[in-house]
Design a protein around this motif. Structure first.
Motif, PDB file in Angstrom:
ATOM      1  N   MET A   1      47.070  71.155 -39.305  1.00 44.22           N
ATOM      2  CA  MET A   1      46.275  71.258 -38.093  1.00 44.22           C
ATOM      3  C   MET A   1      46.391  69.940 -37.330  1.00 44.22           C
ATOM      4  SD  MET A   1      42.179  71.879 -37.697  1.00 44.22           S
ATOM      5  CE  MET A   1      42.109  73.634 -37.676  1.00 44.22           C
ATOM      6  N   ASN A   2      46.528  70.039 -36.056  1.00 46.83           N
ATOM      7  CA  ASN A   2      46.611  68.887 -35.171  1.00 46.83           C
ATOM      8  C   ASN A   2      45.276  68.158 -35.184  1.00 46.83           C
ATOM      9  OD1 ASN A   2      46.482  67.281 -32.832  1.00 46.83           O
ATOM     10  ND2 ASN A   2      48.019  68.546 -31.815  1.00 46.83           N
ATOM     11  N   TRP A   3      45.291  66.821 -35.278  1.00 47.05           N
ATOM     12  CA  TRP A   3      44.037  66.071 -35.384  1.00 47.05           C
ATOM     13  C   TRP A   3      43.214  66.154 -34.101  1.00 47.05           C
ATOM     14  CZ3 TRP A   3      42.589  61.930 -32.412  1.00 47.05           C
ATOM     15  CH2 TRP A   3      43.588  61.274 -31.693  1.00 47.05           C
ATOM     16  N   THR A   4      43.865  66.288 -32.935  1.00 47.30           N
ATOM     17  CA  THR A   4      43.142  66.408 -31.665  1.00 47.30           C
ATOM     18  C   THR A   4      42.362  67.713 -31.627  1.00 47.30           C
ATOM     19  OG1 THR A   4      44.966  65.228 -30.606  1.00 47.30           O
ATOM     20  CG2 THR A   4      43.410  66.316 -29.148  1.00 47.30           C
ATOM     21  N   LYS A   5      43.027  68.791 -32.028  1.00 45.16           N
ATOM     22  CA  LYS A   5      42.385  70.101 -32.042  1.00 45.16           C
ATOM     23  C   LYS A   5      41.226  70.111 -33.043  1.00 45.16           C
ATOM     24  CE  LYS A   5      43.677  74.927 -32.349  1.00 45.16           C
ATOM     25  NZ  LYS A   5      44.767  75.869 -32.610  1.00 45.16           N
ATOM     26  N   ALA A   6      41.437  69.474 -34.205  1.00 44.97           N
ATOM     27  CA  ALA A   6      40.380  69.409 -35.211  1.00 44.97           C
ATOM     28  C   ALA A   6      39.174  68.645 -34.685  1.00 44.97           C
ATOM     29  CB  ALA A   6      40.912  68.758 -36.480  1.00 44.97           C
ATOM     30  N   PHE A   7      39.420  67.558 -33.945  1.00 41.66           N
ATOM     31  CA  PHE A   7      38.318  66.759 -33.405  1.00 41.66           C
ATOM     32  C   PHE A   7      37.537  67.550 -32.365  1.00 41.66           C
ATOM     33  CE2 PHE A   7      36.477  63.745 -30.388  1.00 41.66           C
ATOM     34  CZ  PHE A   7      35.695  62.994 -31.254  1.00 41.66           C
ATOM     35  N   LEU A   8      38.240  68.299 -31.513  1.00 44.99           N
ATOM     36  CA  LEU A   8      37.567  69.090 -30.488  1.00 44.99           C
ATOM     37  C   LEU A   8      36.709  70.187 -31.107  1.00 44.99           C
ATOM     38  CD1 LEU A   8      40.391  69.350 -27.814  1.00 44.99           C
ATOM     39  CD2 LEU A   8      38.298  67.978 -27.695  1.00 44.99           C
ATOM     40  N   GLU A   9      37.183  70.748 -32.228  1.00 45.17           N
ATOM     41  CA  GLU A   9      36.436  71.832 -32.869  1.00 45.17           C
ATOM     42  C   GLU A   9      35.270  71.317 -33.717  1.00 45.17           C
ATOM     43  OE1 GLU A   9      39.166  74.254 -35.073  1.00 45.17           O
ATOM     44  OE2 GLU A   9      40.262  74.841 -33.272  1.00 45.17           O
ATOM     45  N   THR A  10      35.455  70.210 -34.435  1.00 45.11           N
ATOM     46  CA  THR A  10      34.438  69.751 -35.393  1.00 45.11           C
ATOM     47  C   THR A  10      33.765  68.446 -34.983  1.00 45.11           C
ATOM     48  OG1 THR A  10      36.042  68.492 -36.688  1.00 45.11           O
ATOM     49  CG2 THR A  10      35.693  70.806 -37.298  1.00 45.11           C
ATOM     50  N   GLU A  11      34.292  67.773 -33.974  1.00 42.49           N
ATOM     51  CA  GLU A  11      33.827  66.467 -33.519  1.00 42.49           C
ATOM     52  C   GLU A  11      33.926  65.403 -34.620  1.00 42.49           C
ATOM     53  OE1 GLU A  11      30.068  66.565 -31.522  1.00 42.49           O
ATOM     54  OE2 GLU A  11      30.781  67.981 -30.029  1.00 42.49           O
ATOM     55  N   GLU A  12      34.862  65.620 -35.555  1.00 36.92           N
ATOM     56  CA  GLU A  12      35.155  64.650 -36.616  1.00 36.92           C
ATOM     57  C   GLU A  12      36.666  64.556 -36.773  1.00 36.92           C
ATOM     58  OE1 GLU A  12      33.292  65.685 -40.266  1.00 36.92           O
ATOM     59  OE2 GLU A  12      31.269  65.539 -39.457  1.00 36.92           O
ATOM     60  N   LEU A  13      37.111  63.343 -37.094  1.00 34.32           N
ATOM     61  CA  LEU A  13      38.541  63.176 -37.349  1.00 34.32           C
ATOM     62  C   LEU A  13      38.851  63.645 -38.769  1.00 34.32           C
ATOM     63  CD1 LEU A  13      39.252  59.669 -35.785  1.00 34.32           C
ATOM     64  CD2 LEU A  13      40.055  61.884 -34.963  1.00 34.32           C
ATOM     65  N   PRO A  14      39.950  64.352 -38.955  1.00 32.98           N
ATOM     66  CA  PRO A  14      40.308  64.796 -40.305  1.00 32.98           C
ATOM     67  C   PRO A  14      40.722  63.610 -41.169  1.00 32.98           C
ATOM     68  CG  PRO A  14      42.019  65.422 -38.743  1.00 32.98           C
ATOM     69  CD  PRO A  14      40.892  64.820 -37.956  1.00 32.98           C
ATOM     70  N   VAL A  15      40.513  63.753 -42.462  1.00 31.44           N
ATOM     71  CA  VAL A  15      40.903  62.712 -43.413  1.00 31.44           C
ATOM     72  C   VAL A  15      42.422  62.705 -43.533  1.00 31.44           C
ATOM     73  CG1 VAL A  15      40.720  61.937 -45.803  1.00 31.44           C
ATOM     74  CG2 VAL A  15      38.742  62.982 -44.671  1.00 31.44           C
ATOM     75  N   SER A  16      42.981  61.518 -43.430  1.00 27.18           N
ATOM     76  CA  SER A  16      44.435  61.396 -43.529  1.00 27.18           C
ATOM     77  C   SER A  16      44.893  61.634 -44.956  1.00 27.18           C
ATOM     78  CB  SER A  16      44.884  60.004 -43.090  1.00 27.18           C
ATOM     79  OG  SER A  16      46.271  59.840 -43.341  1.00 27.18           O
ATOM     80  N   ARG A  17      45.957  62.420 -45.128  1.00 27.43           N
ATOM     81  CA  ARG A  17      46.536  62.686 -46.448  1.00 27.43           C
ATOM     82  C   ARG A  17      47.769  61.822 -46.691  1.00 27.43           C
ATOM     83  NH1 ARG A  17      43.955  64.357 -50.051  1.00 27.43           N
ATOM     84  NH2 ARG A  17      45.717  65.320 -51.034  1.00 27.43           N
ATOM     85  N   GLN A  18      48.052  60.891 -45.775  1.00 22.07           N
ATOM     86  CA  GLN A  18      49.234  60.065 -45.908  1.00 22.07           C
ATOM     87  C   GLN A  18      49.156  59.223 -47.177  1.00 22.07           C
ATOM     88  OE1 GLN A  18      50.087  57.601 -42.545  1.00 22.07           O
ATOM     89  NE2 GLN A  18      51.886  56.699 -43.483  1.00 22.07           N
ATOM     90  N   GLY A  19      50.209  59.284 -47.979  1.00 18.66           N
ATOM     91  CA  GLY A  19      50.280  58.521 -49.213  1.00 18.66           C
ATOM     92  C   GLY A  19      49.476  59.113 -50.351  1.00 18.66           C
ATOM     93  N   LYS A  20      48.908  60.288 -50.155  1.00 16.59           N
ATOM     94  CA  LYS A  20      48.063  60.890 -51.183  1.00 16.59           C
ATOM     95  C   LYS A  20      48.682  62.164 -51.743  1.00 16.59           C
ATOM     96  CE  LYS A  20      44.004  58.844 -49.472  1.00 16.59           C
ATOM     97  NZ  LYS A  20      43.094  58.580 -48.584  1.00 16.59           N
ATOM     98  N   HIS A  21      49.969  62.333 -51.513  1.00 20.75           N
ATOM     99  CA  HIS A  21      50.633  63.535 -52.022  1.00 20.75           C
ATOM    100  C   HIS A  21      50.806  63.416 -53.526  1.00 20.75           C
ATOM    101  CE1 HIS A  21      51.322  64.764 -47.937  1.00 20.75           C
ATOM    102  NE2 HIS A  21      51.832  63.570 -47.683  1.00 20.75           N
ATOM    103  N   GLN A  22      50.572  64.502 -54.186  1.00 20.83           N
ATOM    104  CA  GLN A  22      50.688  64.515 -55.638  1.00 20.83           C
ATOM    105  C   GLN A  22      52.090  64.967 -56.004  1.00 20.83           C
ATOM    106  OE1 GLN A  22      47.885  67.079 -57.521  1.00 20.83           O
ATOM    107  NE2 GLN A  22      47.894  65.890 -59.384  1.00 20.83           N
ATOM    108  N   ARG A  23      52.651  64.322 -56.983  1.00 17.34           N
ATOM    109  CA  ARG A  23      53.969  64.703 -57.460  1.00 17.34           C
ATOM    110  C   ARG A  23      53.882  66.105 -58.051  1.00 17.34           C
ATOM    111  NH1 ARG A  23      57.120  60.249 -60.538  1.00 17.34           N
ATOM    112  NH2 ARG A  23      58.172  59.962 -58.602  1.00 17.34           N
ATOM    113  N   ARG A  24      54.794  66.976 -57.638  1.00 13.31           N
ATOM    114  CA  ARG A  24      54.742  68.364 -58.092  1.00 13.31           C
ATOM    115  C   ARG A  24      55.155  68.521 -59.547  1.00 13.31           C
ATOM    116  NH1 ARG A  24      58.043  71.295 -53.638  1.00 13.31           N
ATOM    117  NH2 ARG A  24      58.391  69.228 -52.853  1.00 13.31           N
ATOM    118  N   THR A  25      56.114  67.726 -59.960  1.00  9.64           N
ATOM    119  CA  THR A  25      56.576  67.845 -61.335  1.00  9.64           C
ATOM    120  C   THR A  25      56.616  66.474 -61.979  1.00  9.64           C
ATOM    121  OG1 THR A  25      58.882  67.595 -60.662  1.00  9.64           O
ATOM    122  CG2 THR A  25      58.038  69.853 -60.851  1.00  9.64           C
TER     123      THR A  25
END
Length: 164
Positions: A1-25
């Motif tokens: 989801m685009n962060w701008t659209k999320a802010f307009l809908e919820t009036e909150e910035l989404p939490v960034s997932r950058q660097g928080k990806h879990q290794r699949r295997t």
């Protein structure tokens, strides 16, 4: 989801997932038991059979099922090539598709022979130890000379200290 659209809908910035990806295997090559068995296989394999293709086949057909209980082809040739390089096995252009650990090179064999010739006269000035508690099993014979302590390491145990 685009962060701008999320802010307009919820009036909150989404939490960034950058660097928080879990290794699949999880790589089997990160397992110490697997690494020890791979090193054992590499040392037992004749130099002309010590290839990434053969090690990949052995890893997928024997090692992986014995460790995981599943028959899956989890190791890829490129991963095995990288792992062999980490373990100190370098690709040799003198033979097609063969990795050597360096212990069989003629200059290494020659140095090892000269080292042993220099060490034999010094053996009488050394104690011999054994076991986990390093108990003395042979006292030094020549008490007039300065005691010599030979310090060595075992590749099977220290291989896990390699940079990955």
């Amino acid at each position: 989801m685009n962060w701008t659209k999320a802010f307009l809908e919820t009036e909150e910035l989404p939490v960034s997932r950058q660097g928080k990806h879990q290794r699949r295997t999880s790589s089997i090559l990160r397992d110490e038991d697997a690494c020890a068995r791979i090193v054992k296989w590499l040392k037992a394999a004749p130099s002309n059979k010590r290839t990434p293709d053969n090690l990949t086949k052995w890893t997928n057909e024997e090692l992986s099922p014995s460790l995981t209980g599943y028959e899956t082809k989890i190791a890829k040739v490129r991963s095995i090539q990288r792992h062999m390089n980490v373990l100190g096995y370098k690709y040799g252009v003198w033979q097609k598709n063969v990795y050597m650990d360096g212990h069989e090179r003629s200059d290494v064999v020659k140095y090892r022979q000269s080292f042993l010739k220099r060490m034999v006269p010094r053996l009488d000035s050394m104690k011999w130890f054994e076991g986990e508690d390093m108990t003395i099993c042979v006292e030094r014979i020549n008490m007039e000379e300065t005691e010599i302590v030979l310090v060595t390491h075992d590749d099977d145990e220290s291989i896990f200290l390699c940079k990955r």
